[in-house]
Design an enzyme around this catalytic site. Structure first.
Site, mmCIF file in Angstrom:
data_model
loop_
_atom_site.group_PDB
_atom_site.id
_atom_site.type_symbol
_atom_site.label_atom_id
_atom_site.label_comp_id
_atom_site.label_asym_id
_atom_site.label_seq_id
_atom_site.Cartn_x
_atom_site.Cartn_y
_atom_site.Cartn_z
ATOM 1 N N ASP A 1 -12.240 10.525 -6.587
ATOM 2 C CA ASP A 1 -11.845 9.352 -7.369
ATOM 3 C C ASP A 1 -12.256 9.609 -8.814
ATOM 4 O OD1 ASP A 1 -12.185 5.752 -6.795
ATOM 5 O OD2 ASP A 1 -11.158 6.901 -8.365
ATOM 6 N N GLU B 1 -2.301 9.155 -10.827
ATOM 7 C CA GLU B 1 -1.933 7.941 -11.540
ATOM 8 C C GLU B 1 -1.902 8.192 -13.045
ATOM 9 O OE1 GLU B 1 -5.053 6.600 -8.325
ATOM 10 O OE2 GLU B 1 -5.001 5.270 -10.044
ATOM 11 N N GLN C 1 -8.970 -6.934 -8.462
ATOM 12 C CA GLN C 1 -8.841 -5.469 -8.482
ATOM 13 C C GLN C 1 -7.425 -5.063 -8.898
ATOM 14 O OE1 GLN C 1 -10.763 -2.828 -7.748
ATOM 15 N NE2 GLN C 1 -9.600 -1.316 -6.587
ATOM 16 N N HIS D 1 0.185 3.520 -10.315
ATOM 17 C CA HIS D 1 -0.796 4.023 -9.347
ATOM 18 C C HIS D 1 -0.063 4.788 -8.225
ATOM 19 C CE1 HIS D 1 -4.088 3.915 -6.460
ATOM 20 N NE2 HIS D 1 -4.835 3.238 -7.269
ATOM 21 N N ARG E 1 0.841 -1.208 0.000
ATOM 22 C CA ARG E 1 0.000 0.000 0.000
ATOM 23 C C ARG E 1 0.871 1.251 0.000
ATOM 24 N NH1 ARG E 1 -4.918 1.025 -1.465
ATOM 25 N NH2 ARG E 1 -5.715 -0.704 -0.249
ATOM 26 N N ARG F 1 0.775 -6.454 -9.651
ATOM 27 C CA ARG F 1 1.256 -5.928 -8.362
ATOM 28 C C ARG F 1 1.394 -6.999 -7.276
ATOM 29 N NH1 ARG F 1 -3.707 -2.439 -5.611
ATOM 30 N NH2 ARG F 1 -5.287 -4.090 -5.713
#
Ligand code: TA6
Length: 309
Positions: free
Chosen positions: A225, A284, A104, A180, A86, A109
């Site tokens: 967002d 991002e 997701q 991201h 994170r 990642r």
């Protein structure tokens, strides 16, 4: 129990092997990171540095020459081979968010990448390249053969991250890919994202309403967002909290996402402190709405440079 815990000696042998193969004195060192995960530490002669975990090819730290941390990393982050880290720069591929049937943000990642090269360039830039390819796990999720490369270039005041997707299979495929990036800020309420005025964005918090961005500076007072398709290639994250501005310049990464979870969503994220929304903003870059299609043998490349202004 994690593999590295079970076989610490084997793990240290791996680190030693990687250092023998890719270590460069005073520039590139492979070390044991959080959770026992191996990481490459890049150090520029100016004193700037960055850290890249082989897990997810995940850049977790970028520091300027005086050692100030420029990326956000959650104190609650997982450091497990089956979980994303994170903060820093999660590599999103081949799906962004929940825009499809995959986990997701896709599987890149949470995959183990390999180091393929390291270098100290004539101009002093420190470079490593990492790569992942299809595996039984990825093929079960996404029936395509590919290589995904990530190039990291560390300079005195800039960090460039390049991505390359190659279709090594027999069938065409399309994909989404994004960096991201989590920027560390002193105070989100004293932070602005500059350069998106006039772009039409998708507000994912208003049923994907398409809205023309009228603000010269995007500021934050609630969960944000927003996806900006075909955004300008030059943006800035301006922080009044500590008087710092990070320039973002991108090539062939047309789309931008601006995200801050704010209070309620922060409380729902187990790997993110309830108060940490104050100290981060995600800006991002990638291909999200504009999905490239690759025929067998074709490749896509894109890059983003972060520069301390
Ligand atoms: O980039 C914005 C976003 O898609 C948000 O919706 C939020 O889910 C964020 O990514 C983080 O996603 P993650 O899966 O890393 O928790």
């Amino acid at each position: 129990m994690r593999l590295f815990t079970l076989f610490p000696q084997r793990f240290h042998t791996m680190i030693d092997t990687l250092n023998n193969q890719f270590g460069i004195p005073n520039a590139v060192t492979i070390a044991e990171g959080n959770g026992g995960l191996p990481k490459a530490v890049l150090t520029h002669s100016s004193g700037s540095s960055c850290e890249v975990y082989l897990h997810g090819a995940h850049i977790t730290s970028w520091k300027n020459a005086t050692g100030d941390e420029l990326f956000f990393l959650s104190r609650e982050s997982w450091w497990q081979s089956d979980k994303p880290i994170r903060g820093g720069i999660p590599v999103v591929f081949p799906q962004f968010g929940g825009r499809g049937p995959l986990p997701q943000h896709g599987f890149a990642r949470t995959s183990e990448w390999e180091l393929v090269c390291s270098g100290l360039l004539d101009n002093g830039i420190v470079n490593i390249d990492l790569q992942m390819r299809e595996s039984a796990e990825t093929l079960a999720l996404w029936p395509h053969r590919f290589t995904l490369g990530l190039r990291v270039l560390l300079d005195e005041n800039a960090l460039t991250v390049g991505a390359r997707v190659t279709n090594t299979g027999e069938q065409p495929f399309d994909f989404m890919m994004a960096l991201h990036t989590y920027f560390r800020v002193a105070d989100i309420t004293k932070t602005a994202v500059v350069g998106l005025q006039g772009t039409t964005y998708v507000d994912t918090l208003q049923e994907n309403a398409r809205i023309v961005e009228s603000r010269p500076e995007i500021r934050f007072a609630a969960e944000t967002d927003s996806v900006y398709p075909n955004a300008p290639d030059s943006l800035r994250v301006a922080e009044e909290g500590n008087g710092r501005t990070i320039g973002i310049s991108k090539t062939d990464m047309p789309d931008v996402v601006v995200w801050n979870p704010w209070i309620a969503k922060s409380q729902r994220m187990p790997d993110f402190g309830d108060d940490e929304y104050v100290h981060m903003v995600c800006v991002e870059t990638g291909v999200i709405e504009t999905k490239p299609v690759l025929l067998p043998g074709e490749k896509w490349e894109g890059e983003t440079t972060f520069r301390i202004e």
